[in-house]
Design a protein around this motif. Structure first.
Motif, short mmCIF file in Angstrom:
data_model
loop_
_atom_site.label_atom_id
_atom_site.label_comp_id
_atom_site.label_asym_id
_atom_site.label_seq_id
_atom_site.Cartn_x
_atom_site.Cartn_y
_atom_site.Cartn_z
N THR A 103 0.73 -1.15 -0.19
CA THR A 103 0.05 -0.02 -0.02
C THR A 103 1.02 1.36 -0.01
N PHE A 129 -9.96 3.55 -2.80
CA PHE A 129 -8.74 3.73 -1.90
C PHE A 129 -9.37 3.30 -0.45
N SER A 186 -8.54 9.74 3.12
CA SER A 186 -8.64 8.37 3.24
C SER A 186 -8.88 8.01 4.60
N TYR A 230 2.49 2.49 -3.38
CA TYR A 230 1.69 3.63 -4.33
C TYR A 230 2.60 4.87 -4.44
N GLU A 281 -5.33 1.68 -7.25
CA GLU A 281 -6.09 1.73 -6.25
C GLU A 281 -7.66 0.82 -6.35
N GLN A 322 -10.23 -0.44 0.02
CA GLN A 322 -8.99 -0.85 0.02
C GLN A 322 -8.44 -0.76 1.56
#
Length: 442
Positions: A27, A144, A61, A30, A200, A147
């Motif tokens: 993660t 995202f 996020s 990214y 994502e 996720q």
């Protein structure tokens, strides 16, 4: 297959949490890969723009982290109480709320990126790049968030390896497309943003499809109703993760302001490089915390205090060993790391190498604070978890980054996080001692 109800030895524990650790590392890749390609193929100004915009983008996020960590604690506890149907209803509601929140916040992000970038001091080409990257990134914000939620719920569903496969697929997609769009097609900053969007979407939508269908895990999306008390409890439980992400965005913005003052665009670019490596190193501790939290929550729900004691003691020992290894590694890779990201600029290279060697002292302490906050979230003690995170990521860091540079200049900025972590660990230790006494974990 390892189950939450098992007794965890060191090998069993490491095997269970390993997929979560790798998930968090991928993660973090990214932004690292984006930064690497942008810095080397687009230029220093575009690289500074990504780093200037990133704290604001990551703040949105935070809902995903909050829902994932706070919600998985409740769902795992409910499974421990042998209420599987109710656990699935809670799980479904939290996913649907995340989707709704993601759509709303993606619109807000697209609108606010320009005024926020101007407030941070961006102008001209730097401002243009901030707006471009920020608005493109808003496209995949919902994915995202999902996720981040599913990272926690894959572990609760006893499918950490499947979660790992999803994240690896997403990470590899991002890396390959960065190479293609930025390195070969030369699409610049837009290419980096599009690569991230694709990665994502794989990381967020694939788990959504998996849990929507009949599967072999403990969890499945289905019909539910609105449980206001559970949503509030989720927000309370996950408030530490929400606070961590929001505070980090505020603090990183303050760092950028201070760096613009002391070293200009070079300072922001150097800090960005340091943060990319920090993401990966911290991801090990965060991944461990995410992987071990459902175990703690399950045994808390089952009132198995002996296993809680076992988890706490083993975790603290593992974190101590990992922390020492990380500090040694950080000192060794400081020069090659700076060379990879900013080797094209001699002054920026020296600044980055020097800053990272000071900053790396943070890794000796931060793992204990990250785990401590997560441990209390898993025990459904949101307020105590939030206290640790609030002090660690906001109060102490803001205070130190404001005061230290007055006496130490830019070195005060590089050392601020380590001092803040040192202050926080005093609070974490007191909270853990209190918890051990409460359940006789001596």
């Amino acid at each position: 297959m390892i189950q939450l109800s098992d007794h965890f030895t060191y090998p069993r524990l490491l095997k269970f949490v390993f997929p979560s650790i790798v998930m968090m590392i991928f993660t973090s890749i990214y932004s690292v890969v984006d930064g690497l390609f942008v810095s080397n193929f687009v230029g220093k100004s575009a690289f500074a723009a990504v780093n200037l915009a990133m704290p604001f983008l990551m703040a949105f996020s935070a809902l995903g982290f909050m829902m994932g960590t706070g919600g998985s604690a409740i769902v795992a506890k409910t499974l421990g109480e042998r209420k599987k149907e109710k656990a699935n209803e809670y799980f479904s509601m939290l996913i649907y709320v995340t989707i709704a929140g993601g759509i709303f916040f993606s619109c807000v992000q697209a609108v606010l990126i320009k005024p926020v970038a101007i407030m941070m001091g961006a102008e001209g080409e730097l401002l243009k790049n901030c707006i471009l990257y920020g608005r493109l990134s808003s496209i995949s914000l919902t994915a995202f968030m999902l996720q981040n939620v599913f990272q926690s719920f894959f572990v609760t569903a006893e499918k950490p390896k499947l979660g790992l496969a999803v994240i690896i697929s997403a990470g590899v997609t991002n890396m390959v497309l960065d190479l293609l769009f930025v390195g070969i097609f030369r699409w610049g900053l837009a290419g980096a943003a599009i690569a991230t969007i694709c990665g994502e979407c794989i990381g967020g939508i694939t788990p959504l499809l998996y849990f929507s269908r009949k599967n072999s895990s403990k969890l499945r999306l289905g019909k539910t109703r609105f449980y206001g008390s559970i949503l509030c409890k989720t927000c309370t439980n996950g408030s530490s993760e929400l606070m961590t992400n929001l505070s980090s965005s505020i603090v990183n913005s303050m760092y950028n302001l201070q760096l613009m003052k002391f070293s200009g665009e070079n300072g922001v670019a150097a800090y960005g490089t340091i943060m990319y490596v920090n993401f990966i190193f911290a991801a090990i501790f965060i991944g461990y915390s995410i992987g071990s939290a459902p175990i703690v929550s399950y045994h808390y729900g089952a009132e198995n205090h002996s296993e809680l004691k076992n988890m706490l003691n083993k975790s603290l020992r593992l974190i101590a060993i990992t922390s020492m290894v990380q500090v040694v590694m950080a000192q060794l890779i400081a020069a090659p790391l700076a060379q990879i990201f900013v080797g094209y600029d001699a002054e920026l290279f020296r600044l980055t190498r020097h800053g990272f060697r000071i900053f790396s002292l943070t890794f000796l302490i931060c793992g204990f604070n990250i785990f401590g906050s997560s441990f209390f979230t898993a025990l459904n003690n949101g307020p105590l978890s939030a206290l640790i995170s609030f002090l660690r990521t906001l109060v102490f860091q803001l205070s130190v980054v404001w005061i230290l540079p007055m006496f130490l200049g830019i070195d005060g900025i590089w050392g601020s996080v380590a001092i803040a972590e040192l202050l926080t660990i005093c609070v974490t230790v007191l909270c853990l001692i209190s918890q051990r006494r409460k359940y006789h974990y001596a």
